[in-house]
Design a protein around this motif. Sequence first.
Motif, mmCIF file in Angstrom:
data_model
loop_
_atom_site.group_PDB
_atom_site.id
_atom_site.type_symbol
_atom_site.label_atom_id
_atom_site.label_comp_id
_atom_site.label_asym_id
_atom_site.label_seq_id
_atom_site.Cartn_x
_atom_site.Cartn_y
_atom_site.Cartn_z
ATOM 1 N N ILE A 83 27.514 9.722 94.218
ATOM 2 C CA ILE A 83 27.930 11.041 93.721
ATOM 3 C C ILE A 83 28.068 12.028 94.879
ATOM 4 O O ILE A 83 29.035 12.785 94.949
ATOM 5 C CB ILE A 83 26.926 11.547 92.663
ATOM 6 N N ILE A 84 27.113 11.993 95.808
ATOM 7 C CA ILE A 84 27.163 12.904 96.961
ATOM 8 C C ILE A 84 28.387 12.615 97.826
ATOM 9 O O ILE A 84 29.093 13.534 98.256
ATOM 10 C CB ILE A 84 25.862 12.806 97.785
ATOM 11 N N ILE A 85 28.672 11.338 98.083
ATOM 12 C CA ILE A 85 29.840 10.975 98.892
ATOM 13 C C ILE A 85 31.128 11.403 98.203
ATOM 14 O O ILE A 85 32.047 11.932 98.845
ATOM 15 C CB ILE A 85 29.851 9.454 99.175
ATOM 16 N N THR A 86 31.203 11.234 96.882
ATOM 17 C CA THR A 86 32.396 11.627 96.139
ATOM 18 C C THR A 86 32.617 13.130 96.205
ATOM 19 O O THR A 86 33.737 13.597 96.456
ATOM 20 C CB THR A 86 32.289 11.163 94.675
ATOM 21 N N VAL A 87 31.556 13.906 95.983
ATOM 22 C CA VAL A 87 31.676 15.367 96.021
ATOM 23 C C VAL A 87 32.072 15.842 97.419
ATOM 24 O O VAL A 87 32.942 16.714 97.558
ATOM 25 C CB VAL A 87 30.348 16.020 95.556
ATOM 26 N N GLN A 88 31.470 15.266 98.452
ATOM 27 C CA GLN A 88 31.818 15.656 99.819
ATOM 28 C C GLN A 88 33.276 15.300 100.142
ATOM 29 O O GLN A 88 33.958 16.044 100.839
ATOM 30 C CB GLN A 88 30.874 14.973 100.818
ATOM 31 N N GLY A 89 33.725 14.160 99.661
ATOM 32 C CA GLY A 89 35.120 13.772 99.889
ATOM 33 C C GLY A 89 36.095 14.699 99.201
ATOM 34 O O GLY A 89 37.153 15.032 99.750
ATOM 35 N N ILE A 90 35.747 15.145 97.979
ATOM 36 C CA ILE A 90 36.621 16.084 97.263
ATOM 37 C C ILE A 90 36.665 17.424 97.993
ATOM 38 O O ILE A 90 37.726 18.021 98.158
ATOM 39 C CB ILE A 90 36.137 16.250 95.805
#
Length: 80
Positions: free
Chosen positions: A20-27
């Motif tokens: 979830i953290i990686i996804t949010v940072q990528g967005i």
Amino acid sequence: MMQYLKNWNVVRILRLVMGIIITVQGIQAGHWLIVALGALFVVLPLLNISTCASGSCEVPRHRRPAKIKNEDPSTFENVK
């Protein structure tokens, strides 16, 4: 729902949070390749899929101790 969450352990929860953290940072950064990687890390714990092929990363739990054969005992000499 409780039956589904019954088999969760700390590592599985950690993998989900990390995804979830990686996804949010990528967005936030606008890097869609990172978003795809984060989505992969989210899907793996949700479906309980391991990254090891057929569980080959596990160490066997029960190992039999190796039998030591004392048929030919070694002899030593003291050299002065």
